[in-house]
Design an enzyme around this catalytic site. Structure first.
Site, mmCIF file in Angstrom:
data_model
loop_
_atom_site.group_PDB
_atom_site.id
_atom_site.type_symbol
_atom_site.label_atom_id
_atom_site.label_comp_id
_atom_site.label_asym_id
_atom_site.label_seq_id
_atom_site.Cartn_x
_atom_site.Cartn_y
_atom_site.Cartn_z
ATOM 1 N N HIS A 21 0.855 -1.185 0.000
ATOM 2 C CA HIS A 21 0.000 0.000 0.000
ATOM 3 C C HIS A 21 0.891 1.235 0.000
ATOM 4 C CE1 HIS A 21 -3.835 -2.106 0.691
ATOM 5 N NE2 HIS A 21 -3.116 -2.951 1.384
ATOM 6 N N TYR B 293 21.134 -4.709 -20.723
ATOM 7 C CA TYR B 293 21.598 -4.106 -19.477
ATOM 8 C C TYR B 293 21.918 -5.151 -18.416
ATOM 9 C CZ TYR B 293 21.398 -1.413 -15.116
ATOM 10 O OH TYR B 293 21.674 -0.874 -13.898
#
Length: 248
Positions: A119, A236
């Site tokens: 949250h 990457y």
């Protein structure tokens, strides 16, 4: 739904995998307060335990935190084991209230090995508005391949949230979804990968919110988003960042 087995009914290899996964999931829960993604006992991390050596299946298990237990109590032994119908297989406490959502994701997205729910403040603020986070940062293009989408409103208690996650992410490159009026859920190839996505979605939600206070956002062209995503996912790093994509 098949009959739920106790963990003792599984092979020694599966039981060993469960033990290792309990340690991983317990350790990763400590990353949520570290990155300020949760308050009190909210939020959860889970990881799939593959049962069939041939590959992920509906027979797999998941390890997740118990419901309402504070983070300083989340030892490996405290973690609970469930099947992909959300039934308790082993553990002394009730599973997280979000277990049905996690289980539904694993059952319907076999490429997913980890799920995280938080949250976190800024991502949840976008969810409260029912608004996706637009892709205006190269970091977003790299990590999520586009905007962070909004999923539908759904009540906790059954697999409704899981259905919303799967429906929203099934045609998206994003590894994060903001469930409306609820908060972010992220997926990954394992739990660590999903935790990384949870950290990153909060960072981009915060940065884009601040940027909007300063003026108009500058969109990134879709061709550039595609190029950035391809480079980050395939070039990457040290070769350990293969993308988690839906198998459409």
């Amino acid at each position: 739904m098949t009959e739920t087995l106790s963990l003792a009914a599984y092979s020694p290899e599966v039981r060993d995998a469960v033990a290792r996964t309990r340690e991983v999931v317990a350790t990763l829960h400590a990353e949520l307060p570290r990155w300020e993604l949760i308050v009190w006992t909210a939020g959860n991390v889970s990881q799939r335990v593959q049962v069939d050596p041939a590959g992920p299946s509906e027979a797999d298990l998941l390890v997740i935190k118990p419901s309402g237990v504070t983070y300083d109590q989340l030892t490996p032994e405290a973690m609970v084991v469930c099947d992909l119908d959300g039934n308790l297989v082993e553990g002394t406490r009730s599973p997280s209230s979000d277990t049905a959502a996690h289980a539904y994701v694993y059952k319907h997205m076999p490429h997913v090995g980890g799920v995280v729910h938080t949250h976190s403040t800024y991502a949840t603020a976008w969810a409260a508005r029912g608004e996706e986070v637009p892709c205006v940062l190269t970091m977003m293009a790299d990590e999520f391949g586009g905007p962070i989408p909004i999923g539908p409103f759904a009540l906790i208690g059954d697999d409704s949230i899981g259905r919303g996650i799967v429906d929203t992410l099934s045609d998206s490159r994003s590894r994060a979804v903001l469930m409306q009026n609820h908060g972010p859920f992220t997926i990954g190839r394992d739990a660590k990968d999903a935790v990384k996505a949870a950290v990153m979605v909060e960072e981009v939600a915060r940065t884009v919110h601040i940027s909007r206070q300063l003026g108009e956002l500058i969109p990134i062209a879709q061709s550039d988003i595609d190029a950035l995503y391809a480079r980050y996912q395939n070039v990457y790093g040290q070769g350990d960042s293969a993308p988690v994509q839906a198998e459409n």
